[in-house]
Write an enzyme that holds these catalytic residues in place. Sequence first.
Site, PDB file in Angstrom:
ATOM      1  N   GLU A 134       0.868  -1.183   0.000  1.00 23.73           N
ATOM      2  CA  GLU A 134       0.000   0.000   0.000  1.00 23.73           C
ATOM      3  C   GLU A 134       0.900   1.227   0.000  1.00 23.73           C
ATOM      4  O   GLU A 134       1.908   1.271   0.718  1.00 23.73           O
ATOM      5  CB  GLU A 134      -0.891  -0.010   1.233  1.00 23.73           C
ATOM      6  CG  GLU A 134      -1.732   1.237   1.436  1.00 23.73           C
ATOM      7  CD  GLU A 134      -2.534   1.203   2.732  1.00 23.73           C
ATOM      8  OE1 GLU A 134      -2.828   2.284   3.261  1.00 23.73           O
ATOM      9  OE2 GLU A 134      -2.866   0.099   3.213  1.00 23.73           O
ATOM     10  N   GLU A 139      -2.696  11.803   2.987  1.00 20.89           N
ATOM     11  CA  GLU A 139      -3.497  11.239   4.062  1.00 20.89           C
ATOM     12  C   GLU A 139      -3.361  12.094   5.319  1.00 20.89           C
ATOM     13  O   GLU A 139      -2.313  12.668   5.593  1.00 20.89           O
ATOM     14  CB  GLU A 139      -3.064   9.804   4.358  1.00 20.89           C
ATOM     15  CG  GLU A 139      -4.015   9.065   5.290  1.00 20.89           C
ATOM     16  CD  GLU A 139      -3.678   7.591   5.429  1.00 20.89           C
ATOM     17  OE1 GLU A 139      -4.580   6.794   5.721  1.00 20.89           O
ATOM     18  OE2 GLU A 139      -2.485   7.240   5.250  1.00 20.89           O
TER      19      GLU A 139
END
Length: 319
Positions: A134, A139
């Site tokens: 990932e 974020e």
Amino acid sequence: MKPQLVAFTATLLCLLAAPAEAYYTVLQESYTPSNFFSKFNFYTAYPTHGFVQYLSKADAAARGMIRTFPDAVYIGVDNTTANAFSGRASVRLESMATFQRGLIILDLEHMPGGICGTWPAFWTLGDDWPNNGEIDIIEGVHDNAVNSMALHTSAGCTITGAGGTGSLTTSNCDVNAAGQGPNQGCAISATCTNSYGDGFNANGSGGIYATEWNSAFIKIWYFPRGSVIPADVLGPNPAPETWGPPVGMFQGACNIDQKFRKHRIIINTTFCGDWAGNVWSDHPNCLAKEPTCNAFVQNHPEAFADAYWRIKSLRVFSS
């Protein structure tokens, strides 16, 4: 030294000293306002235990949560339901195409960050998590001021953080690494407050995030709008080797080809959940509004009017 050898040596030195040519010449995917939503699947499960209801494409369109403009697309959340007792409606997009290495360039005008209860992300993911990896490019949670970038893998991948301008938070990419939080991975924080949330949105139409993923490293650059942005970033032949140091430099004792395979691009906004829900009390401005993250998201629809993505373009180049 013979004249022929002198000439050969001089030529070789010139070749070695010459800047590398742009090598991202194949545009693998181009997501524009005219085709954007036709190239993504609308995901409707709950992978991070968020206080959210992800909508289908038809439902999101009917509620005005996805919109297409001539120069951008809009991806928002529900900001009208007064008592969202089972979670607030949102959208999670996953690209139909998968990618193995390459250069991902996102031209972004606005992001959902800076709002209590939110957990927005722009990232890539392989199947059979975490075995195929990932990559978190954008974020953050709540009122965070800087962007957090991270890799998440199975055991056997660490980074040093050297070579980037960001600050290394954790070095072990293993989601079960000892001495790190659950699923923390190896993380690098940006140092500039215009990289995420309110600072990004106040930065004169946002900026550009570019991610280079090859067999040796994963790099993430951020170019704020209004700064000196390399001319080739939005051109047909981007040359990241000329862009200077990235914000996030992920390189170390990690076999990237083994740990990161066949990723989809994901764009989503969730609420609370495994990260944002668990750190609610660490954000005093948010805690003062409601005792829990879920309670705030449920009872304050007006807070989420600006919890939207406005994307001008997204391009993926292969080398």
